[in-house]
Design an enzyme around this catalytic site. Structure first.
Site, PDB file in Angstrom:
ATOM      1  N   ASP A   7       0.883  -1.169   0.000  1.00 58.73           N
ATOM      2  CA  ASP A   7       0.000   0.000   0.000  1.00 58.73           C
ATOM      3  C   ASP A   7       0.917   1.214   0.000  1.00 58.73           C
ATOM      4  O   ASP A   7       1.626   1.468   0.973  1.00 58.73           O
ATOM      5  CB  ASP A   7      -0.869  -0.037   1.269  1.00 58.73           C
ATOM      6  CG  ASP A   7      -1.706   1.229   1.454  1.00 58.73           C
ATOM      7  OD1 ASP A   7      -1.526   2.195   0.688  1.00 58.73           O
ATOM      8  OD2 ASP A   7      -2.538   1.244   2.389  1.00 58.73           O
ATOM      9  N   LYS A  58      -2.735  -2.690   7.783  1.00 59.94           N
ATOM     10  CA  LYS A  58      -2.877  -4.139   7.894  1.00 59.94           C
ATOM     11  C   LYS A  58      -2.043  -4.815   6.816  1.00 59.94           C
ATOM     12  O   LYS A  58      -1.661  -4.190   5.824  1.00 59.94           O
ATOM     13  CB  LYS A  58      -4.361  -4.473   7.750  1.00 59.94           C
ATOM     14  CG  LYS A  58      -4.968  -5.361   8.821  1.00 59.94           C
ATOM     15  CD  LYS A  58      -4.464  -5.220  10.214  1.00 59.94           C
ATOM     16  CE  LYS A  58      -5.011  -6.273  11.149  1.00 59.94           C
ATOM     17  NZ  LYS A  58      -4.534  -6.128  12.514  1.00 59.94           N
ATOM     18  N   TYR A 117       1.273  -0.067  14.939  1.00 61.18           N
ATOM     19  CA  TYR A 117       0.289  -0.226  13.875  1.00 61.18           C
ATOM     20  C   TYR A 117       0.589   0.732  12.731  1.00 61.18           C
ATOM     21  O   TYR A 117       0.656   1.933  12.926  1.00 61.18           O
ATOM     22  CB  TYR A 117      -1.133   0.031  14.396  1.00 61.18           C
ATOM     23  CG  TYR A 117      -2.141  -0.158  13.296  1.00 61.18           C
ATOM     24  CD1 TYR A 117      -2.413  -1.436  12.811  1.00 61.18           C
ATOM     25  CD2 TYR A 117      -2.778   0.922  12.707  1.00 61.18           C
ATOM     26  CE1 TYR A 117      -3.290  -1.627  11.774  1.00 61.18           C
ATOM     27  CE2 TYR A 117      -3.668   0.741  11.664  1.00 61.18           C
ATOM     28  CZ  TYR A 117      -3.919  -0.539  11.206  1.00 61.18           C
ATOM     29  OH  TYR A 117      -4.780  -0.733  10.165  1.00 61.18           O
TER      30      TYR A 117
HETATM   31  C1  F6R Z   1      -7.321  -0.414   8.084  1.00 57.64           C
HETATM   32  C2  F6R Z   1      -7.105   0.930   7.574  1.00 57.64           C
HETATM   33  C3  F6R Z   1      -8.023   2.007   7.967  1.00 57.64           C
HETATM   34  C4  F6R Z   1      -7.334   3.056   8.858  1.00 57.64           C
HETATM   35  C5  F6R Z   1      -8.314   4.164   9.277  1.00 57.64           C
HETATM   36  C6  F6R Z   1      -7.623   5.255  10.089  1.00 57.64           C
HETATM   37  O1  F6R Z   1      -6.341  -1.297   7.630  1.00 57.64           O
HETATM   38  O2  F6R Z   1      -6.147   1.175   6.857  1.00 57.64           O
HETATM   39  O3  F6R Z   1      -9.175   1.521   8.569  1.00 57.64           O
HETATM   40  O4  F6R Z   1      -6.773   2.443   9.982  1.00 57.64           O
HETATM   41  O5  F6R Z   1      -8.882   4.768   8.151  1.00 57.64           O
HETATM   42  O6  F6R Z   1      -6.574   5.749   9.349  1.00 57.64           O
HETATM   43  P1  F6R Z   1      -5.679   6.977   9.828  1.00 57.64           P
HETATM   44  O7  F6R Z   1      -5.190   6.656  11.219  1.00 57.64           O
HETATM   45  O8  F6R Z   1      -4.581   7.025   8.799  1.00 57.64           O
HETATM   46  O9  F6R Z   1      -6.552   8.185   9.790  1.00 57.64           O
HETATM   47 MG    MG Z   2      -3.916   2.248   3.285  1.00 50.00          MG
HETATM   48 MG    MG Z   3      -4.799  -2.102   2.313  1.00 48.92          MG
END
Ligand code: F6R
Ligand code: MG
Ligand code: MG
Length: 365
Positions: free
Chosen positions: A13, A232, A229
């Site tokens: 990603d 994923k 984190y």
């Molecule tokens: C799950 C994912 C999303 C982000 C969520 C918060 O794998 O990528 O659910 O965790 O959109 O993202 P941030 O912390 O970047 O605003």
């Molecule tokens: Mg992403």
């Molecule tokens: Mg992804």
């Protein structure tokens, strides 16, 4: 004449559009341009670029074997180039999965996910490449068990004499960085004891008992690499099919049951893995639910004939409907377990910071 080819699927990603829901066409175009140059130079036999959600997927065939530095470097450079494009467009999370500053011999442990296998191309070589978004490595454990060890899923285990011996599973303990090889049907219960724990024990490779490689999955855990984190794993899986291996339909069959996987919003929720057609691989609702696509190819002297969009079949409508029902049901739990992951599982999210902040407020009861 035997032909040994390597099929490498390397993904990352490197920027989402919009948010983490999908990918911008310019990233796909950039990846295609870079890989065509590599194909012209003879580094690759063939390639296909696609995406699942916000993950850019590089499917490549070549003759360099697995873990080849040239191929990993090529993929890394593609991801770097696509990151530049993502930065220019201010796409979301540009360069998200590139956890190292520069390339050093392999993409393993640097963020991207890898599933590779080297084999002699058979008279006819059907392969399926599964790609998932908003879920973790380990999501393939259940389907891989069903495909290669469950006679209620795979009729060939009962009916085809060439499959009667069963299969061998190589399982990685991602916490201890160890692996174990278990043979089915004899050691089925031992195998299930480990692979039912999908966060820790992950099926990496499946072999037929004569040594033929049948499946290879990505096992990298982003949270363990980064220590926090960062998104994923969004794993990939390659499965060879037919003629003494499970048929295409047997390999797809486990996905008619949308099993529960971890991932979804903030990588912190359990949800159903929904099998979808390519064009539907845009997880939007609560950043999900988790998706899987299946790209089918016939290999022809290393050329990728395809893909066929294998979940673009109304026979998977039931699984999608069911997945939506399960998604509704789980969503009603809001921040409560078991929709939200347990505390141990949230170890690599922002949760520990919050716990720390409130730690001093706890008094003896
Ligand atoms: C799950 C994912 C999303 C982000 C969520 C918060 O794998 O990528 O659910 O965790 O959109 O993202 P941030 O912390 O970047 O605003
Ligand atoms: Mg992403
Ligand atoms: Mg992804």
């Amino acid at each position: 004449m035997s032909e040994k080819i390597t099929l490498s699927v390397i993904k990352a990603d490197v920027g989402g559009y919009v948010g983490h829901s999908s990918i911008h066409a310019n990233l796909i175009e950039t990846a295609k341009e870079k890989l065509s140059i590599a194909a012209e130079k003879g580094i690759l036999i063939d390639f296909h670029v696609t995406r699942c959600g916000d993950d850019l997927e590089l499917i490549m065939t070549h003759e360099h074997g697995v873990d080849a530095e040239d191929i990993h470097k090529l993929a890394w450079n593609v991801f770097v180039a696509c990151t530049e494009v993502a930065k220019k467009l201010k796409l979301y999370g540009a360069g998200q999965d590139l956890l190292a500053d520069s390339f050093s011999g392999t993409v393993k442990g640097m963020g991207p996910g890898v599933a590779e296998m080297e084999f002699e191309e058979r008279k006819s070589e059907p392969v399926i490449i599964f790609m998932a978004d908003k879920t973790a490595s380990g999501a393939w454990n259940l389907p891989l068990f069903k495909i290669f060890a469950d006679p209620f899923n795979t009729a060939g285990l009962v009916i085809d004499p060439t499959m009667h011996e069963g299969f061998i599973f190589e399982v990685v303990d991602v916490y201890e960085q160890k692996k174990i090889t278990l043979s089915t049907p004899e050691e089925m219960y031992n195998l299930l004891m480990f692979i039912g724990a999908i966060r820790r024990f992950i099926i990496k490779t499946v072999y037929r008992k004569d040594g033929m490689i049948a499946a290879s999955a990505s096992t990298q855990k982003l949270s363990l690499i980064a220590g926090k984190y960062v998104g994923k794993d969004d794993p990939v899986l390659v499965v060879r099919c037919q003629a003494g291996l499970p048929a295409v339909g047997e390999v797809l069959e486990p996905f008619a049951f949308a099993h529960i996987v971890e991932g979804w919003m903030r990588g912190s929720h359990n949800g159903p893995l929904m099998p979808v057609a390519f064009y539907e691989a845009n997880p939007s609702r609560f950043d999900g639910p988790p998706r899987v696509i299946a790209a089918g190819f016939q290999l022809c002297h290393g050329k990728l004939i395809g893909p066929r969009d294998l979940f673009d079949d109304p026979a998977f409508d039931g699984a999608r409907r069911r997945a939506n029902e399960i998604a509704d049901y789980l969503r009603h739990h809001g921040p409560f377990e078991p929709h939200r992951l347990g505390l141990d599982d949230l170890e690599y999210t922002t949760m520990p910071q919050l716990m720390k902040k409130l730690e001093h407020r706890f008094i003896p009861e």
